[in-house]
Write an enzyme that holds these catalytic residues in place. Structure first.
Site, PDB file in Angstrom:
ATOM      1  N   SER A 144       0.836  -1.205   0.000  1.00 12.40           N
ATOM      2  CA  SER A 144       0.000   0.000   0.000  1.00 12.40           C
ATOM      3  C   SER A 144       0.876   1.262   0.000  1.00 12.40           C
ATOM      4  O   SER A 144       1.686   1.446  -0.915  1.00 12.40           O
ATOM      5  CB  SER A 144      -0.970  -0.027   1.185  1.00 12.40           C
ATOM      6  OG  SER A 144      -2.010   0.912   1.011  1.00 12.40           O
ATOM      7  N   ASP A 272      -9.674  -3.202  -6.339  1.00 10.69           N
ATOM      8  CA  ASP A 272      -9.188  -2.597  -5.098  1.00 10.69           C
ATOM      9  C   ASP A 272     -10.040  -1.373  -4.750  1.00 10.69           C
ATOM     10  O   ASP A 272     -10.081  -0.399  -5.513  1.00 10.69           O
ATOM     11  CB  ASP A 272      -7.723  -2.177  -5.282  1.00 10.69           C
ATOM     12  CG  ASP A 272      -7.036  -1.776  -3.978  1.00 10.69           C
ATOM     13  OD1 ASP A 272      -7.677  -1.099  -3.159  1.00 10.69           O
ATOM     14  OD2 ASP A 272      -5.860  -2.115  -3.798  1.00 10.69           O
ATOM     15  N   HIS A 300      -8.257  -4.723  -1.385  1.00  7.88           N
ATOM     16  CA  HIS A 300      -7.037  -4.011  -0.993  1.00  7.88           C
ATOM     17  C   HIS A 300      -6.248  -4.858  -0.005  1.00  7.88           C
ATOM     18  O   HIS A 300      -6.664  -5.073   1.131  1.00  7.88           O
ATOM     19  CB  HIS A 300      -7.376  -2.660  -0.363  1.00  7.88           C
ATOM     20  CG  HIS A 300      -6.164  -1.829  -0.074  1.00  7.88           C
ATOM     21  ND1 HIS A 300      -5.389  -1.279  -1.078  1.00  7.88           N
ATOM     22  CD2 HIS A 300      -5.570  -1.467   1.092  1.00  7.88           C
ATOM     23  CE1 HIS A 300      -4.385  -0.613  -0.545  1.00  7.88           C
ATOM     24  NE2 HIS A 300      -4.464  -0.719   0.782  1.00  7.88           N
TER      25      HIS A 300
END
Length: 346
Positions: A144, A272, A300
């Protein structure tokens, strides 16, 4: 040479393909128990970051190293961190996670925090690893926010600036402005509110103590209702940006995809909920050094699959396959790296 882009071999369990289910499932499952040694690594500006070294560590100084960078308000306790670190450790790798400033057990010292484009601390860590373990193969992984940061670092340093054999990027918001807008819509606002709560909880006491050079009080902080608003009022002025738009433009790593020279694996789910659909159609063509694997589902940093009669993290299995590929090179990885470096210098 592998194809530059392909569909990943991830298949969600029947009935569990929804992106929000995939995103939230990891938080509901047991995480590997890991022993660790925590080290404070001093930084050139007088601040520090915490390193989490997984125990037991390899006895050989030439054992391969995996260094992991977590996501926004993530930590050693994040599900993906436990799974990836445990996987590398079981394979005989020296595994270490760097907590970004203020994300460990102690607040950082300086009137600043961390952000998606802040590559200096990771660069300092890779140099320190090179000094301590000069003969070890090293691979970095970023998840991320940590993935965007790592990709930006790799692009900045070119083929010769890092003692890394490769990089792995997972669910990275490579277009920060588009991600901020996506998180402010629909069900994704649940994630935005969760992140905002964690960010505010950390910065509020520092505002009260007058530690941060911000024209912001507690009431104004509490009224912020979006990540873009937070970045405009806190992240940007705290780190020398003109505002959220300037921060997003300068910190987003997606614009640098064509500049990557280090072998880099990027894993991304098209559904996502932190990012717009078809993210990579908005970005420049990746360089030949980038191998992009896109799944239809996964959410995600989710990627939960049904394997061996139970829910399991596909990310851990995919990481193991990637690390096996690097480890199988043996001593030849150094000659490959040397060739890459000499080509970059020519």
């Amino acid at each position: 040479m592998r194809e530059r882009q392909q569909e990943a071999d991830f298949t969600p369990p029947r009935g569990l393909s929804n992106p929000h289910v995939q995103t939230l499932l990891p938080r509901c499952l047991p995480r590997p128990r890991l022993a660790r040694d925590v080290e404070s690594l001093e930084l050139p500006d007088g601040d520090f970051v915490e390193l989490n070294w997984i125990r037991p560590s390899p006895t050989s100084s030439t054992a391969p190293i995996l260094v992991l960078f977590h996501g926004l308000e993530g930590s050693f306790h994040s599900p993906y961190a436990r799974w990836l670190l445990a996987t590398a450790s079981r394979m005989g790798w020296r595994a270490v996670l760097m907590h970004f400033r203020g994300c460990g057990s102690q607040p950082n010292r300086l009137p600043r925090a961390y952000h998606s484009g802040d590559t200096a601390d990771a660069y300092w860590l890779t140099a320190e690893l090179s000094r301590r373990y000069p003969g070890a193969l090293k691979v970095a992984a970023g998840v991320s926010l940590g993935g965007n940061m790592l990709l930006k670092l790799v692009a900045e340093q070119g083929g010769s600036g890092l003692d890394l054999a490769g990089a792995i990027i997972v669910s990275a918001p490579l277009d920060l402005a588009a991600s901020a807008d996506t998180l402010h819509q629909g069900f994704s606002r649940v994630y935005e509110r969760h992140l905002l709560k964690a960010l505010k909880r950390k910065v509020a006491p520092r505002l009260v103590r007058g530690e941060l050079p911000l024209s912001l009080n507690g009431e104004a902080l509490e009224r912020i209702d979006s990540l873009r608003g937070y970045d405009d009022a806190v992240t940007a002025p705290l780190h020398g940006f003109k505002g959220a738009d300037d921060y997003y433009r300068r910190a987003s790593a997606g614009r640098l995809l064509g500049d990557i020279e280090l072998p880099t694996l990027i894993l991304h789910a098209d559904d996502d909920p932190f990012m717009p659909a078809a993210l990579f159609q908005r970005l420049p063509q990746p360089s030949a050094a980038v191998h992009l694997e896109i799944t239809h589902h996964g959410g995600h940093v989710g990627f939960m699959e049904w394997r061996n009669k139970r829910l399991s993290p596909w990310l851990a299995r995919r990481l193991a396959r990637e690390l096996e590929g690097w480890a199988s090179l043996g001593d030849s990885w150094r000659s490959i790296t040397d060739h890459r470096l000499s080509r970059s210098d020519s």
